[in-house]
Design an enzyme around this catalytic site. Structure first.
Site, PDB file in Angstrom:
ATOM      1  CE1 TYR A  54      47.056  62.647  26.206  1.00  0.00           C
ATOM      2  CE2 TYR A  54      49.022  63.129  24.939  1.00  0.00           C
ATOM      3  CZ  TYR A  54      48.412  62.498  26.000  1.00  0.00           C
ATOM      4  OH  TYR A  54      49.145  61.724  26.848  1.00  0.00           O
ATOM      5  CD  GLU A  56      44.186  64.790  29.640  1.00  0.00           C
ATOM      6  OE1 GLU A  56      43.785  65.755  30.295  1.00  0.00           O
ATOM      7  OE2 GLU A  56      45.290  64.239  29.824  1.00  0.00           O
ATOM      8  CG  ASP A 200      35.284  40.913  34.007  1.00  0.00           C
ATOM      9  OD1 ASP A 200      35.242  40.863  32.759  1.00  0.00           O
ATOM     10  OD2 ASP A 200      36.343  41.055  34.647  1.00  0.00           O
ATOM     11  CB  THR A 226      38.948  42.884  27.077  1.00  0.00           C
ATOM     12  OG1 THR A 226      38.392  41.575  26.951  1.00  0.00           O
ATOM     13  CG2 THR A 226      39.759  42.974  28.358  1.00  0.00           C
ATOM     14  CE  LYS A 229      40.599  38.508  27.806  1.00  0.00           C
ATOM     15  NZ  LYS A 229      40.405  39.750  28.546  1.00  0.00           N
ATOM     16  NE  ARG A 235      45.589  42.940  24.257  1.00  0.00           N
ATOM     17  CZ  ARG A 235      46.515  42.005  24.502  1.00  0.00           C
ATOM     18  NH1 ARG A 235      46.988  41.267  23.526  1.00  0.00           N
ATOM     19  NH2 ARG A 235      46.933  41.786  25.719  1.00  0.00           N
TER      20      ARG A 235
HETATM   21  N1  DSN Z   1      43.329  36.944  32.474  1.00  0.00           N
HETATM   22  C1  DSN Z   1      43.675  37.147  31.123  1.00  0.00           C
HETATM   23  C2  DSN Z   1      43.251  35.981  30.322  1.00  0.00           C
HETATM   24  O1  DSN Z   1      42.121  35.524  30.474  1.00  0.00           O
HETATM   25  O2  DSN Z   1      44.057  35.467  29.573  1.00  0.00           O
HETATM   26  C3  DSN Z   1      43.071  38.367  30.667  1.00  0.00           C
HETATM   27  O3  DSN Z   1      43.236  39.383  31.603  1.00  0.00           O
END
Ligand code: DSN
Length: 417
Positions: A54, A56, A200, A226, A229, A235
């Site tokens: 942990y 924090e 984003d 994220t 991807k 993740r």
């Molecule tokens: N919206 C999802 C995607 O693009 O598959 C990810 O949050």
């Protein structure tokens, strides 16, 4: 994947299901554009003993003792993120993309104030102000769209809406938009109306890191992403910024929104960022886009209706209704044929999101397996055949067998069969 003896002994059921999923990921042509194969190194960091700690707070300012190594790991992740994206500040603690966006809202917008993003039906994300999401419930959300004929974001329309609604933040970026984002154009609009621009880049972070898609910096002071991807990490999520709102963002992530950071994920993000700094990764990102263009072209030649006419990035959106089928049965037929995608609304879709007109495809995963433009016409042919024979299980099974055989020649990173 076979070397998990403790798991096999403790919980053979879960062990078996993980092996089944590994086999599935190996034997399918995976075309969901938000998915990828993380490297074995990323997987090892993700599955490490860092899970046990942990932490924090932030490096040097923790609420728990025993942070010597964790602080070093998080500092390395932060420094790599800053270097890779050319920014002054990075928060690597968000648990994923939605929490990263949530943190930005919490940092910058008061409940009831106006936020503006691309509508979900036009390729935006739930967290960009959609009504069933916190972003549409707690804030006054206004949504821009795409041009009805070109399906491109039209900055004149964005500007007109921004001047009328005077949002506190404007979000640019999406999950089903196959074209380049004009961050500079958005920045001019944001400046003209006194809004803060938030990019984003969840889908395109790997392309941005490799210089294959323009960077939101220096045009936007903040970008969220994220890490799993096109960036091909674990993740997770990050908020990257020019530092103007660094304090507010850090406070919003912790203690505003989250508790202890997932240190195993932080370490894996650091590993993925190191990988993303290599020439190999730059080649990977370039090939991802080249593959998407080649696949789009091959599908177009087979008569598929491509939204916006093609792609500039890693994803392709197709209206399949001219083929006499809807998105959901098309995606289900493709799945039976060993090709994984998701059904998706298309701009101005007359159908509902749970049974929309389109399917969404992407090339991050197949590119990680070493596929190139050479393989795209064959994949397009299988997609065409599967859609054509969507009601014929025997025909789909024949494609499935061909696909599984084909996949054997392309090792999937992180999966040992
Ligand atoms: N919206 C999802 C995607 O693009 O598959 C990810 O949050």
């Amino acid at each position: 994947m076979s070397d998990m003896p403790a798991l096999a002994a403790t919980d053979p059921e879960i062990h078996g299901l993980i092996l089944d999923e590994a086999r599935r990921q190996h034997d399918y042509i995976r075309l969901i554009p938000s998915e990828n194969y993380a490297s074995q190194a990323v997987m090892e960091a993700t599955g490490s003993i860092l899970n046990n700690k942990y932490s924090e707070g932030y490096p040097g300012r923790r609420y728990y003792e025993g942070q010597d190594y964790i602080d070093r790991i998080e500092t390395i992740a932060i420094e790599r993120a800053k270097a890779l994206f050319g920014v002054q500040h990075a928060n690597v603690q968000p648990y994923s993309g939605s929490p990263a966006n949530q943190a930005v809202y919490l940092a910058l917008v008061k409940p009831g104030e106006t936020v503006m993003g691309l509508g979900l039906p036009f390729g935006g994300h739930l967290t960009h102000g959609w009504n069933v999401n916190f972003s549409g419930m707690l804030y006054r959300a206004v949504q821009y769209d795409v041009d009805p004929s070109t399906h491109l974001v039209d900055l004149d329309r964005v500007e007109a809406l921004a001047r009328k609604e005077r949002p506190r933040i404007i979000i640019c970026g999406g999950t089903a938009y196959p074209r380049i984002w004009d961050f500079e154009g958005f920045a001019q609009i944001a400046k003209a109306v006194g809004a803060i621009l938030v990019a984003d880049i969840a889908h395109i972070a790997g392309l941005v890191a490799a210089g294959v898609h323009p960077s939101p910096f220096p045009h936007a002071p903040i970008a969220t992403t994220t890490t799993h991807k096109t960036l091909r990490g674990p993740r997770g999520g990050m908020v990257l910024s020019d530092g103007t709102y660094a304090k507010e963002i850090d406070r919003a992530v912790f203690p505003g929104l989250q508790g202890g950071p997932h240190n195993h994920t932080t370490a894996a993000i650091a590993v993925a960022l190191k990988e993303a700094m290599t020439d190999d990764f730059k080649r990977y990102a370039r090939q991802t886009v080249a593959n998407a263009k080649a696949l789009a072209e091959a599908l177009g030649e087979r008569g598929f209706r491509l939204i916006s006419g093609g792609t500039d990035n890693h994803l392709i959106l197709i209206d399949v209704t001219p083929r006499g089928i809807n998105g959901k049965p098309a995606a289900q037929a493709l799945h039976k044929a060993g090709i994984e995608c998701n059904y998706n609304t298309v701009p101005y879709d007359p159908r509902k999101p749970f049974d929309p007109s389109g399917i969404r495809l992407g090339t991050p995963s197949i590119t990680s397996r070493g596929m190139t433009e050479r393989e795209m016409p064959l994949i397009a042919k299988w997609i065409d055949r599967a859609v054509e024979h969507a009601d014929d299980d025997a025909a789909l099974a024949r494609i499935r067998a061909e696909v599984a055989e084909f996949c054997q020649a392309f090792p999937a990173p992180g999966i040992r069969i």
